[in-house]
Design a protein around this motif. Structure first.
Motif, PDB file in Angstrom:
ATOM      1  N   ASN A   1     -19.384 -34.193  62.277  1.00  0.00           N
ATOM      2  CA  ASN A   1     -19.230 -32.989  61.461  1.00  0.00           C
ATOM      3  C   ASN A   1     -18.678 -33.371  60.090  1.00  0.00           C
ATOM      4  OD1 ASN A   1     -19.944 -31.053  63.579  1.00  0.00           O
ATOM      5  ND2 ASN A   1     -18.017 -31.681  64.522  1.00  0.00           N
TER       6      ASN A   1
ATOM      7  N   ASN B   1     -14.890 -35.699  62.986  1.00  0.00           N
ATOM      8  CA  ASN B   1     -14.709 -34.492  62.182  1.00  0.00           C
ATOM      9  C   ASN B   1     -14.137 -34.861  60.820  1.00  0.00           C
ATOM     10  OD1 ASN B   1     -15.337 -32.402  64.289  1.00  0.00           O
ATOM     11  ND2 ASN B   1     -13.618 -33.420  65.308  1.00  0.00           N
TER      12      ASN B   1
ATOM     13  N   GLY C   1     -29.992 -36.098  57.133  1.00  0.00           N
ATOM     14  CA  GLY C   1     -28.841 -36.609  57.851  1.00  0.00           C
ATOM     15  C   GLY C   1     -28.914 -38.072  58.246  1.00  0.00           C
TER      16      GLY C   1
ATOM     17  N   VAL D   1     -24.546 -36.116  61.973  1.00  0.00           N
ATOM     18  CA  VAL D   1     -25.172 -35.162  62.883  1.00  0.00           C
ATOM     19  C   VAL D   1     -25.222 -33.782  62.242  1.00  0.00           C
ATOM     20  CG1 VAL D   1     -25.039 -34.062  65.144  1.00  0.00           C
ATOM     21  CG2 VAL D   1     -24.419 -36.482  64.895  1.00  0.00           C
ATOM     22  N   ASN D   2     -24.090 -33.324  61.737  1.00  0.00           N
ATOM     23  CA  ASN D   2     -24.020 -32.020  61.075  1.00  0.00           C
ATOM     24  C   ASN D   2     -23.507 -32.211  59.650  1.00  0.00           C
ATOM     25  OD1 ASN D   2     -24.715 -30.380  63.436  1.00  0.00           O
ATOM     26  ND2 ASN D   2     -22.724 -31.036  64.231  1.00  0.00           N
ATOM     27  N   GLY D   3     -24.356 -32.711  58.794  1.00  0.00           N
ATOM     28  CA  GLY D   3     -23.960 -32.970  57.418  1.00  0.00           C
ATOM     29  C   GLY D   3     -25.039 -33.721  56.675  1.00  0.00           C
ATOM     30  N   GLN D   4     -24.869 -33.859  55.365  1.00  0.00           N
ATOM     31  CA  GLN D   4     -25.860 -34.511  54.516  1.00  0.00           C
ATOM     32  C   GLN D   4     -25.428 -35.918  54.163  1.00  0.00           C
ATOM     33  OE1 GLN D   4     -26.553 -32.464  50.842  1.00  0.00           O
ATOM     34  NE2 GLN D   4     -28.271 -33.768  50.225  1.00  0.00           N
TER      35      GLN D   4
END
Length: 266
Positions: free
Chosen positions: A256, A197, A237, A217-220
């Motif tokens: 994240n 995170n 990603g 995974v959840n981000g650029q």
């Protein structure tokens, strides 16, 4: 040889900064304030040659390490607790190992497996620039400046910041971001950065040369690297690139958060 294993005690008013100790000197002070409860500062100086290894293990508190020109390790431990008895239960252990110095916080395991919840120890350490570091923490940020050597740094809750580093890096945190300035990337260097995170920001020095594998995974993932060649089809990603023909390896992962990697001249 070990120097000044037991600190000399002296009283300091609350809020007074403790001046750096000279080689061969140690000091300890106790202060009280309504906000903190109790505070104590201990300074230890240990013989430490360039190329030695420093290990720091802490449960609660900040760890800051920087270089200096002395052939010694200066360890300033600031203990903060709810009372004088809480301070007495937190012990700073300094041990001379076969290849360097180990610093460890010892405290009774109250309130579960994370250790003592009634206080913390903040470490400010100075060592020769050429040193290997092993840092283990649970709750607290880790900051390292101007070190040349191998760094292994991990914490559960807190960011990791490395500046002006030359050497292999392994940095891992669960809750926190990672910032790193690498003076050299290439010539067989290997780096690994991982967080669950938080975002990761890396800066390579001039002449970066090697392969970079970055995935969120959840981000650029954003790469601003001169002369980078994509090794496969890039996605938002995930990006894998090669800079030059060097054999450096850099692996970056986050769940994240975003990833940004750039060269220093940008």
């Amino acid at each position: 040889m070990t120097l000044n294993r037991s600190p000399r005690r002296a009283a300091f008013p609350a809020g007074l900064a403790l001046a750096p100790a000279f080689l061969g000197a140690s000091a300890c002070g106790v202060a009280f304030s309504p906000e903190l409860g109790a505070e104590q500062i201990e300074v230890f100086t240990e013989e430490f040659a360039p190329g030695d290894r420093l290990e720091v293990r802490n449960t609660n508190g900040r760890i800051t390490i920087e270089s200096w020109e002395q052939a010694a390790a200066e360890i300033t431990a600031r203990k903060v607790g709810s009372s004088r008895s809480a301070l007495e239960q937190m012990t700073v252990e300094i041990v001379r190992t076969s290849d360097g110095v180990r610093v460890r916080t010892l405290s009774p395991r109250r309130g579960g497996p994370w250790g003592h919840r009634r206080g913390r120890v903040d470490y400010q350490v100075r060592v020769p620039r050429r040193a290997d570091l092993r840092i283990d923490s649970v709750n607290g940020p880790v900051e390292v400046s101007d070190i040349e050597g191998e760094i292994e740094a991990q914490t559960v809750n807190g960011p990791i910041r490395l500046r002006g580093h030359d050497g292999n890096v392994t940095a891992q945190t669960l809750n926190g971001g990672i910032e790193c300035e690498l003076e050299r990337f290439g010539d067989g260097t290997e780096h690994s950065f991982r967080t669950a995170n938080g975002r990761v920001d890396l800066t390579f020095g001039p002449g970066a040369n090697g392969r970079v594998d970055a995935a969120a995974v959840n981000g650029q993932v954003r790469l601003d690297l001169d002369g980078a060649e994509h090794l496969d089809a890039p996605t938002r990603g995930r990006k894998r690139v090669r800079i030059g023909d060097g054999d450096g390896e850099c692996r970056v992962r986050t769940v994240n958060g975003a990833i940004h990697i750039q060269t220093a001249d940008r």
